[in-house]
Scaffold this active site. Structure first.
Site, PDB file in Angstrom:
ATOM      1  N   HIS A  32       0.816  -1.221   0.000  1.00  0.00           N
ATOM      2  CA  HIS A  32       0.000   0.000   0.000  1.00  0.00           C
ATOM      3  C   HIS A  32       0.851   1.273   0.000  1.00  0.00           C
ATOM      4  O   HIS A  32       2.044   1.218   0.196  1.00  0.00           O
ATOM      5  CB  HIS A  32      -1.032  -0.018   1.135  1.00  0.00           C
ATOM      6  CG  HIS A  32      -0.499   0.026   2.535  1.00  0.00           C
ATOM      7  ND1 HIS A  32      -1.298   0.300   3.612  1.00  0.00           N
ATOM      8  CD2 HIS A  32       0.734  -0.192   3.038  1.00  0.00           C
ATOM      9  CE1 HIS A  32      -0.583   0.252   4.716  1.00  0.00           C
ATOM     10  NE2 HIS A  32       0.653  -0.037   4.402  1.00  0.00           N
ATOM     11  N   GLU A  33       0.207   2.380  -0.293  1.00  0.00           N
ATOM     12  CA  GLU A  33       0.906   3.682  -0.428  1.00  0.00           C
ATOM     13  C   GLU A  33       2.021   3.632  -1.471  1.00  0.00           C
ATOM     14  O   GLU A  33       3.078   4.248  -1.281  1.00  0.00           O
ATOM     15  CB  GLU A  33       1.487   4.134   0.916  1.00  0.00           C
ATOM     16  CG  GLU A  33       0.502   4.802   1.830  1.00  0.00           C
ATOM     17  CD  GLU A  33      -0.118   6.058   1.247  1.00  0.00           C
ATOM     18  OE1 GLU A  33       0.534   6.732   0.447  1.00  0.00           O
ATOM     19  OE2 GLU A  33      -1.280   6.339   1.570  1.00  0.00           O
TER      20      GLU A  33
END
Lengths: 597, 597
Positions: free
Chosen positions: A447-448
């Site tokens: 994620h990110e």
């Protein structure tokens, strides 16, 4: 008794002996604080994290969020913990006084966050998303947006999300197709589906404030045509009270392999479940100017990626200390040379290979924590220094950001895996927390911005920016550390010499790549480059810590020196073959063809 | 359509083009087989694995075994699949004709097993345990034991377990305290608790045959006082029918993070739940001579550790091919140089970094599979060659056994993690199989002797055995491969030169370690040694494959060459720093102290 999720002693070492956070109180923004305030706050964090977050760590995994088609249900402990967090002003720690924030330095804020990520990342995540959301709106929203949304989020009454990805476009934000249509009231109507949205719906906050990337009718193609909108779950009356339900509902929730306490959702905007104001579409408020949404999001990126690094570090820290606790109390076997099997078994920490696995974890965890705190300190410097000093901090932070996101995520995974291995068969059961930390951790390289995206960011953007100024500024800092260590002599000088060789090589291979003049080939080994640079940077962070540890006596400093010695003996040398590969211009992956698999 | 769990084309390459299994049919033991038999059997395995094992892969994880205090319940598909497996004589593949077995070469048997481990390791595990149990009893049991227990297991009507570990002694078998007391009937009564026993109870077989390590009243302390007993769940009448219930029950089952289909249990023997024959204790039959139980168990060890390597390989293979399938069909993003965001997105396999992650998996999976089949071939040679040739095969196999157990387990974990990463967020959900393969895989570095135990076995036992004859024999084989590759020239000669450097270094560091004359220091980096030796061995296995691939044309051979190139460019160089560490006599972990953590 020492905590089994974070070493308070080590935090104290990093913040006070190394980064000297007290000096930050000389700066105007932080002038209301004293060292005693910082210490007191961190003690409070330990207490709240231990008593309210760690307590439902297993339960939030075993009883993951459910969705009945209308309503998301979380175990009540998640909402209760976040209420306690709100009561200690946790949501407002780093925010400006203007919005009721405490203006805590990021350095201390990151240390504080480490406690909550270590205790229960699934629960802590709601607060990080909310703080990031509020911070973005405080920086880029107009007065109406600021007045309406920022303060309730900083009070922890309303929660925030970041609604960027879509089902057909996870990483490729230029391909977002959610539409925003202006209405006659200065607001917009939003239509589209999002994917992978953490905290996208639940009932533990009065309202949910979605930050949504969408395209206006006249938007240019790709990333230059993306605008940012605030889309609350409930519209807000002029008095700040909650009004009509907005047209945002979930189509489903995702069932993850870890980090389950954070509900992950697929929200749909403007699909007709509600018709606020009698019209179709979810009501949205434009943030800043049209088509600049991605720029605003990127302003948050440094902090968001630091937050992932902090999550990865906290997770690894808890797994490390829990495996240490086990190794100290579990009898099994005898020493290699003890042939007498009638003697009692020894605790497994007596076995060299168990100590190796613990020492590796210590080296990863304390290296990662040093890195996250250092980057947080750069955020503080960027915000509170001026002129060249601020610019230099900002440039160094730019280069370090993909590393502080990726390195703790990658090696935090290895670290939690070693924690399982220390426990052996017990580590493979759900009777112990560690397997959950290992599963939770696996999210962080995804994620990110995935691991590969961080690599593209480092080599394709950050290294090239301002004519390489960021890399040069970072190299300058590393050189300074090398010089100090060289002067100190002994082991430190040897480590410094090792680091110097690799730093020079990084410079050479970087120059070689940039000189290629062929972006595809330059980027062919971007991930190897990221990983080599990451290990080099953490070796530098370790050398910084070792200089501070110096020849101080006592168990803590002995341990610090031994973990540093481990890093230089076992970890730093790993980058030699990576540098060789890049220097040789290896094109194996680049030249591989689909049909050959 | 090609399978998405195992590449049949690659299996064919390894078995026929490389290992030339047809030549085994010249040996008396295998004379009833033809190449067509082998091919037909492997096709049948693909079909049964795909149609009966893969079909409940997810379900066996989602609905794990339950225990109500008396009875273990598994999903019915597990029993049904194993029934089909029994119908194809799967349990008897490698057993002797004497017991109704097929006498299939291990090489082909391991290829066959790869299909089932890739399809569903949780279900396949029951059959492997049963085959191992039957094989041990066939080799070491007396006539009564052979007549009573072996054939029903080879028919798949009764299942077997290996009950070695105890709650206080997982790895340290010398500390076993389960007691065996002789009764007046030539049998024994067993009293004690076991732990981590796979398949320890269930209702998918008519009977369960436990192999139990226990101590006789006059037993010497430690590993030299352990005897082996057969303890069936139901006693067996003289006509082979099932008699009275024996006194073995479960105290609990373990809840694992993966490999859930295989119920893992804590059985208790002789606790009084039943009183067979009106007496206390579980009835047991001594296998072979008193106090030699561990020796018999060790006779199974080579095969058992190869089985773990095969499980790890199959698991990694399935995750690899499933991630490949995804990468070929999932559009996302554009090339690094394509600035035109109005063009359609490309499938992610077009991205170099995705190909890197797939190529790494291919290099791990095909290297591991080559290694497992090579070791299986050594088992065949050990069993069917004579004199020096058999002895040499046995010595090489001894050295390779800790490697074939540990290498696929360690790198299979990395491989399945890369498979998750290829899918990104989707890989983190339980909508896809891959996260389960990743969780299943985590068991392999733990069971059948942990990673660290394999290291002690390699450096502390196998390398020292017969004055280093095993290592020298292995080095001789590697030298031969190097010579052939050198003669072939081109890339092969370059790889050979690289391998030669590392082989010579392995010899040097081994000599250095053995010369230390200090067992504790010699073993201080045993795990690093294991990992370095493992990578060197797999590089050799890759070089073998590359020689066979030669300059053959076509996608398959292009892919084989590219994966081999990847291994020599990215993987083999990793052992340089490991060799340096060992050569330097690093004592960082050894000197680390408990109080310093």
């Amino acid at each position: 008794m020492a905590s089994n999720i974070v070493s308070a002693r080590n935090l104290d070492f990093l913040l006070n002996e190394w980064l000297k956070v007290e000096a930050l109180t000389d700066r105007e923004r932080f002038q209301d604080f004293s060292k005693a305030d910082f210490d007191g706050l961190l003690e409070l964090c330990e207490q709240v994290a231990t008593d309210h977050f760690a307590t439902h760590f297993r339960k939030s995994d075993e009883q993951e969020p459910t969705f009945d088609g209308t309503r998301v249900t979380l175990i009540p402990e998640i909402g209760e913990a976040l209420k306690v967090f709100a009561e200690m002003d946790g949501f407002a720690l780093q925010a400006d006084h203007e919005f009721g924030g405490m203006q805590l330095p990021s350095t201390v804020g990151t240390a504080a966050a480490t406690w909550f990520t270590a205790a229960n990342i699934g629960t802590a995540c709601y607060s990080f998303l909310t703080q990031a959301n509020a911070s973005l709106l405080a920086a880029h929203g107009d007065d109406h947006i600021k007045d309406t949304f920022v303060r309730p989020m900083l009070q922890g009454r309303w929660f925030g999300t970041m609604a960027m990805s879509e089902p057909h476009a996870g990483t490729s934000l230029g391909d977002v197709i959610t539409r925003a249509v202006p209405d006659d009231y200065g607001t917009y109507r939003i239509f589209g589906s999002k994917m992978w949205i953490s905290g996208g719906d639940h009932e533990i906050a009065e309202n949910i404030v979605h930050l949504v990337l969408a395209k206006l009718p006249d938007a240019p193609a790709g990333t230059r045509g993306i605008s940012l909108f605030v889309v609350p779950k409930f519209l807000v009356n002029e008095d700040g009270g909650l009004g009509e339900r907005n047209d945002v509902v979930l189509s489903s929730i995702n069932h993850k392999l870890g980090s389950r306490g954070t509900v992950n959702t697929a929200p749909v905007f403007g699909d007709g479940a509600y018709t606020p104001g009698g019209m179709a579409g979810a009501v949205g408020y434009l943030v800043g100017e049209p088509h600049k949404g991605l720029k605003y999001m990127f302003h948050m990126m440094n902090a968001a990626r630091l937050a992932v690094g902090t999550a990865a570090t906290g997770t690894a820290s808890a797994a490390y200390l829990k495996s240490l606790e086990y190794a100290r109390t579990r009898p099994q076997g005898r020493s290699v040379t003890d042939g007498d099997q009638s003697t009692p078994q020894v605790n497994i920490i007596e076995h060299t290979d168990v100590r190796r696995m613990l020492l590796a974890q210590k080296a990863y965890v304390e290296g990662a924590l040093g890195l996250t705190l250092y980057c947080a300190r750069l955020l503080d410097d960027e915000a509170t220094l001026e002129g060249d000093a601020a610019r230099e901090a900002s440039q160094v932070l730019g280069v370090l950001t993909p590393i502080v996101k990726s390195w703790p995520s990658q090696w935090g995974q290895e670290s939690t895996s070693l924690a399982i291995q220390v426990l052996g068969g017990a580590g493979y059961t759900r009777d112990y927390d560690i397997e959950q930390h290992w599963r939770d951790q696996r999210l962080n390289p995804i994620h990110e911005g995935t691991h590969g995206v961080q690599a593209l960011d480092l080599l394709g953007r950050k290294i090239l920016m301002d004519g390489g100024a960021g890399l040069m500024a970072l190299a300058g800092r590393i050189e300074q550390t090398i010089n100090r260590a060289t002067l100190a002599g002994g082991d430190l000088a040897e480590y410094a010499a090792q680091l110097k060789v690799q730093l020079d090589r990084l410079g050479e291979v970087t120059f070689g790549l940039v000189s290629l003049g062929d972006p595809e080939k330059m980027m062919a080994n971007a991930t190897v480059y990221l990983e080599a640079a990451g290990h080099l940077v953490v070796a530098w962070i370790w050398l910084e810590q070792l200089i501070v540890a110096g020849i101080n006596e006592g168990n803590f400093y002995n341990g610090k020196r031994q973990a540093g010695r481990y890093f230089f003996a076992t970890e730093l040398p790993k980058i030699g073959p990576m540098m060789d590969l890049i220097a040789a211009g290896d094109l194996t992956s680049y030249e591989m063809q689909d049909a050959w698999f």
